[in-house]
Design an enzyme around this catalytic site. Sequence first.
Site, short mmCIF file in Angstrom:
data_model
loop_
_atom_site.label_atom_id
_atom_site.label_comp_id
_atom_site.label_asym_id
_atom_site.label_seq_id
_atom_site.Cartn_x
_atom_site.Cartn_y
_atom_site.Cartn_z
N LYS A 28 -8.55 -3.65 -0.96
CA LYS A 28 -8.17 -4.00 -2.34
C LYS A 28 -7.27 -5.25 -2.40
O LYS A 28 -7.39 -6.05 -3.33
CB LYS A 28 -7.44 -2.83 -3.01
CG LYS A 28 -8.35 -1.65 -3.35
CD LYS A 28 -7.56 -0.60 -4.14
CE LYS A 28 -8.36 0.66 -4.34
NZ LYS A 28 -7.64 1.66 -5.15
N ARG A 88 11.04 7.14 -1.20
CA ARG A 88 11.74 7.49 0.04
C ARG A 88 12.49 6.25 0.55
O ARG A 88 13.66 6.33 0.89
CB ARG A 88 10.68 7.95 1.06
CG ARG A 88 11.18 8.40 2.37
CD ARG A 88 10.04 8.96 3.18
NE ARG A 88 8.97 7.99 3.42
CZ ARG A 88 7.88 8.24 4.11
NH1 ARG A 88 7.69 9.44 4.63
NH2 ARG A 88 6.97 7.31 4.30
#
Length: 266
Positions: A66, A151
């Site tokens: 992509k 995170r």
Amino acid sequence: MTRQFAVVGNPIEHSRSPELHHAFAKATGIDLNYSRRLAPLDGFAANIQEFFNQGGSGLNVTVPFKEQAYQLCDVLTPRAQVARAVNTLWQQNGQLHGDNTDGQGLVDALNALGWKLEQANILILGAGGATRGVMLPLAQAGASQIVVANRTLSRAQQLIDDVQPFITGTKLSAISLDQLSGQFDLIINATSASLSGELLLLPPELQFQQAYEMAYGKPSSFLEQAAQRGVPTSDGFSMLVGQAIEAFSIWNGIKPPLNDFLSLQH
Ligand code: NDP
């Protein structure tokens, strides 16, 4: 003449796109063939060139190409510019055009569920490519606030800095995944934690009304925890259908209703 479409990726055998696009074609009476193309990891550009040289009308792009597709395009839609990734390609006047339909696919999926986005306060877990792709369409659908929790906090902060210039009227901020708290209308899991079976803990001080998991076809501890709280939940199959419908409508000018295809999930 039968129009030719395909999805290109590596690996590609798992892709549900041919099945979905053939279902849309049947429903709308469009004569098309949609196949899978396995491109070598170092041969994406040559693969898509060959497809268009042979008269192909449109390509979907999946993992891991992509970002390369984004780099190769001559013309990009604003949502592809924000996403920095392209999943839908076509040629016009000799130029390669690219769009990213993932975000609109999510918006259409949430609309189909009847979940309100106008003035919504949204928390997105994860700051990878999927989150980047949905930021502009969620803002354009009227979200009043989008908080991105990751995170790795610096990655969420970088994402907000990158997309902020494209977005007005929606408050954007970044937090760490271990600081989850507050009240949200909608929480979206865009981490890949469920794919690896890792546990994502939703603390009691975090409150939400609806929960959407972008992954599909696998058990999700995120959805289990949300269901235990009694809130409406959904996995990401409807987003997959939504992004495919949006690509179909770019290429064929017809947008079949998403709800008609949710029964294809298995
Ligand atoms: P990326 O690899 O780009 O990003 C992964 C994100 O998940 C990062 O933010 C990473 O955090 C976080 N992450 C990974 N493991 C953990 C963990 N154990 N605990 C907490 N956070 C974790 O992936 P994508 O953005 O491309 O995809 C994300 C998800 O969305 C996948 O499940 C994918 O299948 C799904 N998806 C679904 C679509 C659909 O149509 N339904 C379309 C596109 C994606 P960190 O930055 O700290 O590493």
